[in-house]
Write an enzyme that holds these catalytic residues in place. Structure first.
Site, PDB file in Angstrom:
ATOM      1  CG  ASN A  95      -1.796   1.138   1.365  1.00 40.88           C
ATOM      2  OD1 ASN A  95      -1.856   1.979   0.474  1.00 40.88           O
ATOM      3  ND2 ASN A  95      -2.506   1.233   2.482  1.00 40.88           N
ATOM      4  CE  LYS A  97      -0.417   3.160   4.671  1.00 39.34           C
ATOM      5  NZ  LYS A  97      -0.369   3.268   6.119  1.00 39.34           N
ATOM      6  CG  HIS A 179      -5.992   1.718   5.060  1.00 42.93           C
ATOM      7  ND1 HIS A 179      -5.608   2.664   5.988  1.00 42.93           N
ATOM      8  CD2 HIS A 179      -4.955   0.870   4.932  1.00 42.93           C
ATOM      9  CE1 HIS A 179      -4.367   2.390   6.389  1.00 42.93           C
ATOM     10  NE2 HIS A 179      -3.950   1.302   5.768  1.00 42.93           N
ATOM     11  CD  GLU A 181      -3.205   5.342   6.737  1.00 43.10           C
ATOM     12  OE1 GLU A 181      -3.192   5.332   5.497  1.00 43.10           O
ATOM     13  OE2 GLU A 181      -2.267   4.883   7.433  1.00 43.10           O
ATOM     14  CD  GLU A 251      -3.564  -2.740   7.089  1.00 47.94           C
ATOM     15  OE1 GLU A 251      -2.402  -2.856   6.708  1.00 47.94           O
ATOM     16  OE2 GLU A 251      -4.285  -1.796   6.752  1.00 47.94           O
ATOM     17  N   GLY A 257       2.151   2.229  10.642  1.00 50.94           N
ATOM     18  CA  GLY A 257       3.064   3.359  10.486  1.00 50.94           C
ATOM     19  C   GLY A 257       3.743   3.779  11.782  1.00 50.94           C
ATOM     20  CB  SER A 297       5.006  -1.761  12.003  1.00 47.94           C
ATOM     21  OG  SER A 297       4.563  -0.443  12.250  1.00 47.94           O
TER      22      SER A 297
HETATM   23  P1  PGA Z   1       2.632   0.237   7.634  1.00 46.65           P
HETATM   24  O1  PGA Z   1       1.168   0.416   6.980  1.00 46.65           O
HETATM   25  O2  PGA Z   1       3.217  -1.037   7.067  1.00 46.65           O
HETATM   26  O3  PGA Z   1       3.395   1.459   7.233  1.00 46.65           O
HETATM   27  O4  PGA Z   1       2.445   0.138   9.101  1.00 46.65           O
HETATM   28  C1  PGA Z   1       0.346  -0.683   6.749  1.00 46.65           C
HETATM   29  C2  PGA Z   1      -0.950  -0.237   6.094  1.00 46.65           C
HETATM   30  O5  PGA Z   1      -1.457   0.819   6.471  1.00 46.65           O
HETATM   31  O6  PGA Z   1      -1.488  -0.919   5.222  1.00 46.65           O
END
Ligand code: PGA
Length: 338
Positions: A95, A97, A179, A181, A251, A257, A297
């Protein structure tokens, strides 16, 4: 005209945010009422899919035996390197982003193309929408492309959105939906994500559906309930057959993140819980076949250990997917670990 006092101005600023938030919600409510037919047929479909569900008891052993029988029947795992509780191929998503420039994206594509992905692993990269065409023309097999979002219904006067029909039109096979976010920053509710999932699937776009709890929810002991409520909103909208085209991505929000990865045991516990819930609320067959990715992460250093867990069928990777070499290593983790 009266000028506002500074206190009034402060109030107005606060309200603006509230108005933006509630306008978004109103829009979603409107969309949801446009879709009452879909919603009604969603519950009918749910009722019929639940008839086939296996309920109660300690389902895990029985489920495991069923899963292995289904896997054997499908012949999908017989010669496979990867053995996980989901009976499909190990699947890793990148992803990207809202990151990248033409230059960095070209370099990432070149790096991914030069890496060797183990046979029997499915890989899906989700670039920012504006670069999707470029990435699609650069990435070679086995990489597949996903969008990071799409609209809940047919396109039209929805400024800034992209419809599932458009993704289909430009041959984008996958979309990431729900997601965290988008849930937290754009106000997407469980129900909205359920409707989006159904619409994308009906249009012929496969879905990576994200679920996961916040830190406060985990600390309150609500992890599984939060995940089940998010899943239920999807189950309420889709049919049993739709699950062939859905990947669940677990997740935990506190791990996204933050560099704070869930331990393999923490992740496994939720994945096993989700599979059990799917067994009880959808069907043993779907619970066996649905692939559950872990995200939050994941990096080149922790992926091998996470991949040893039986219910982890892949990863959804954010930050580390922007580094071609690291991402290829993550894609190949199942081959090292299972
Ligand atoms: P990350 O994000 O690996 O940077 O923690 C995962 C995601 O949001 O899909």
């Amino acid at each position: 005209m009266k000028l506002a006092t500074s206190k009034q101005k402060e109030e107005i600023t606060k309200q603006k945010w509230i108005i933006i938030g509630s306008a978004h919600k109103t829009m979603m409510m409107m969309t949801m009422s446009f879709n009452t037919t879909t919603t009604a047929s969603c519950s009918q479909q749910l009722a019929s899919s639940q008839k086939t569900s296996v309920r109660g008891g300690r389902a895990n052993n029985k489920l495991r035996a069923q899963k292995h029988a289904i896997a054997r029947q499908n012949g999908r795992r017989a010669s496979s390197l990867v053995v996980c509780d989901g009976t499909g191929k190990f699947v890793v998503g990148g992803n990207w982003k809202c990151n990248g420039t033409i230059d960095s994206i070209d370099k990432l594509c070149a790096s991914l193309n030069s890496g060797k992905i183990t046979a029997d692993v499915e890989v899906i990269c989700a670039p920012p929408m504006v670069y999707i065409d470029r990435v699609q023309s650069k990435l070679k097999a086995p990489y597949q492309i996903a969008a990071q979002n799409c609209w809940v219904s047919k396109g039209g006067a929805f400024t800034g959105e992209v419809s599932a029909e458009m993704l289909k039109d430009v041959n984008i096979p996958w979309v990431i939906l729900g997601h965290s976010e988008r849930r937290s920053l754009c106000g997407e509710t469980n129900e909205f994500v359920g409707l989006k999932t159904k619409y994308a699937l009906d249009t012929g776009v496969k879905v990576v559906a994200c679920i996961g709890e916040s830190l406060a929810q985990r600390e309150a002991g609500d992890t599984l309930n939060v995940c089940f409520a998010q899943l239920k909103a999807i189950v309420d909208c889709v049919t049993g057959k739709d699950w062939e085209n859905i990947i669940i991505a677990y997740e935990p929000v506190w791990a996204i993140g933050t560099g704070k990865v869930a331990t393999p045991d923490q992740a496994q516990e939720v994945h096993a819980g989700v599979r059990k819930w799917m067994n009880e609320n959808v069907s043993a067959d779907v619970a066996s076949k649905v692939r559950i990715q872990y995200g939050g992460s994941v990096n080149a250093g922790n992926c091998d250990e996470l991949a040893t867990k039986p219910d982890i069928d892949g990863f959804l990777v954010g930050g580390a997917s922007l580094d071609g070499e690291a991402f290829v290593k993550i894609c190949n983790s199942a081959a090292h670990s299972k």
